[in-house]
Design a protein around this motif. Structure first.
Motif: not given
Length: 336
Positions: A45-67
């Motif tokens: 997530a950090e790398l993708v954001s850095e390489k795209t200047n924040g234009e691509f974001t991975l929003n990580i959820s720990y259990g909030g989206l699915s079992k």
């Protein structure tokens, strides 16, 4: 410019125009809490954001989206764009990659586990297997050999496992069953309660999970060298979402996978394993080491029968099971 979004996506793609810039947000379904097991996703997530200047974001959820046991299903319907899951949670849904969970394969390092996984993931039969769920395999979550933490009298011979209730999934469960234990498959988040209530007397995990899920808080013994195998827990993307990414964002994602895995390995070796020994010592957990004869007997009871059964079962499914097994064992033999 017009963009058509999949209606089934929870938080699919957000468009924001800055000249020709296209901002994308992906939801990522993990479970538990941030730990060694998820460090490659966090770094990705950090790398993708850095390489795209924040234009691509991975929003990580720990259990909030699915079992955790339903992450592959969520990927298949586009409920989120990326997820982690373990093959042993639902072997029938991803039979091809369970070859990597066979007992006593002889994998010795995280780097070797990565190489084996990547080779299997790229096999056409495996690609087709996961395509049934609209899933593209991105990277593994390499884990060291599993061992048991348990309560009660510590086992000192294979005979002591007779009747022992053990949380063990996939090939490890089959291995434990071969020496008389009673394996129970459950997700990692259910383990502490099962141990506290006496449903299981021992838990098969890698070191990080024994710590992260509280197993060592009431465990009294740990097997140092049982090493029956490990589990395979890939990170996947929804294929439709992946194919819909702009070229630069897709490149940023795919070109960051190796660096994310390098970070993971360093973290696991330098942070997790450095903490493991002291954590056992602080709690007075007895360390049980089996002699060579016991380990060889365990291998003889578990390895060949499990491999033969896996090949027969999956050949009947139409998979090139022998070919996949030979791919894995051949690579291990070449490394030895």
């Amino acid at each position: 410019m017009r963009t058509i979004l999949k209606s089934s996506a929870v938080a699919a793609v957000t468009l924001a125009f800055a000249g020709e810039a296209l901002a994308t947000e992906w939801n990522v379904s993990l479970w538990g809490k941030r730990r060694a097991f998820t460090e490659h996703v966090e770094r990705l997530a950090e790398l993708v954001s850095e390489k795209t200047n924040g234009e691509f974001t991975l929003n990580i959820s720990y259990g909030g989206l699915s079992k955790n046991t339903e992450n592959l299903d969520g990927i298949s319907i586009g409920a989120f764009e990326m997820a982690q899951f373990c093959a042993g949670y639902h072997r029938d849904k991803n039979p091809s990659i369970t070859v990597l969970e066979l007992p006593f394969l002889g994998v010795s390092t995280l780097e070797q586990e990565i190489a084996l996984s990547q080779a299997v993931y790229s096999h056409p039969a495996v690609v087709a297997d996961l395509a049934r769920w609209d899933a593209t395999l991105l990277m593994p979550s390499p884990l060291p050999q599993y061992n048991l933490v348990g309560v009660g009298d510590a086992p000192t011979t294979l005979a002591d496992f007779e009747g022992l209730s053990v949380r063990a999934t996939g090939g490890i469960g089959a291995a434990m069953e071969s020496v008389g234990a009673v394996p129970t498959s459950m997700s990692a988040t259910e383990v502490r309660q099962a141990m506290d209530s006496g449903v299981v007397k021992a838990v098969s995990f890698a070191p990080h999970a024994h710590m992260s899920f509280g197993v060592i808080e009431n465990g009294t013994w740990w097997t140092t060298n049982l090493n029956p195998g490990t589990v395979n827990c890939p990170v996947v993307a929804n294929t439709t979402a992946l194919d819909s990414l702009p070229d630069d964002q897709r490149a940023a994602l795919m070109e960051s996978l190796d660096e994310a895995l390098e970070h993971y390995v360093t973290f696991y070796n330098d942070e997790t394993m450095a903490a493991w020994g002291p954590a056992l010592d602080e709690r007075g957990i007895e360390q049980v080491t089996f002699d060579d004869a016991e380990i060889e007997a365990f291998k003889a009871a578990a390895a060949a029968p499990a491999a033969e059964a896996w090949i027969a079962d999956n050949a009947a499914r139409g998979l090139p099971a022998q070919e996949l097994y030979d791919l894995v064992t051949g690579m291990i033999a070449d490394d030895s």
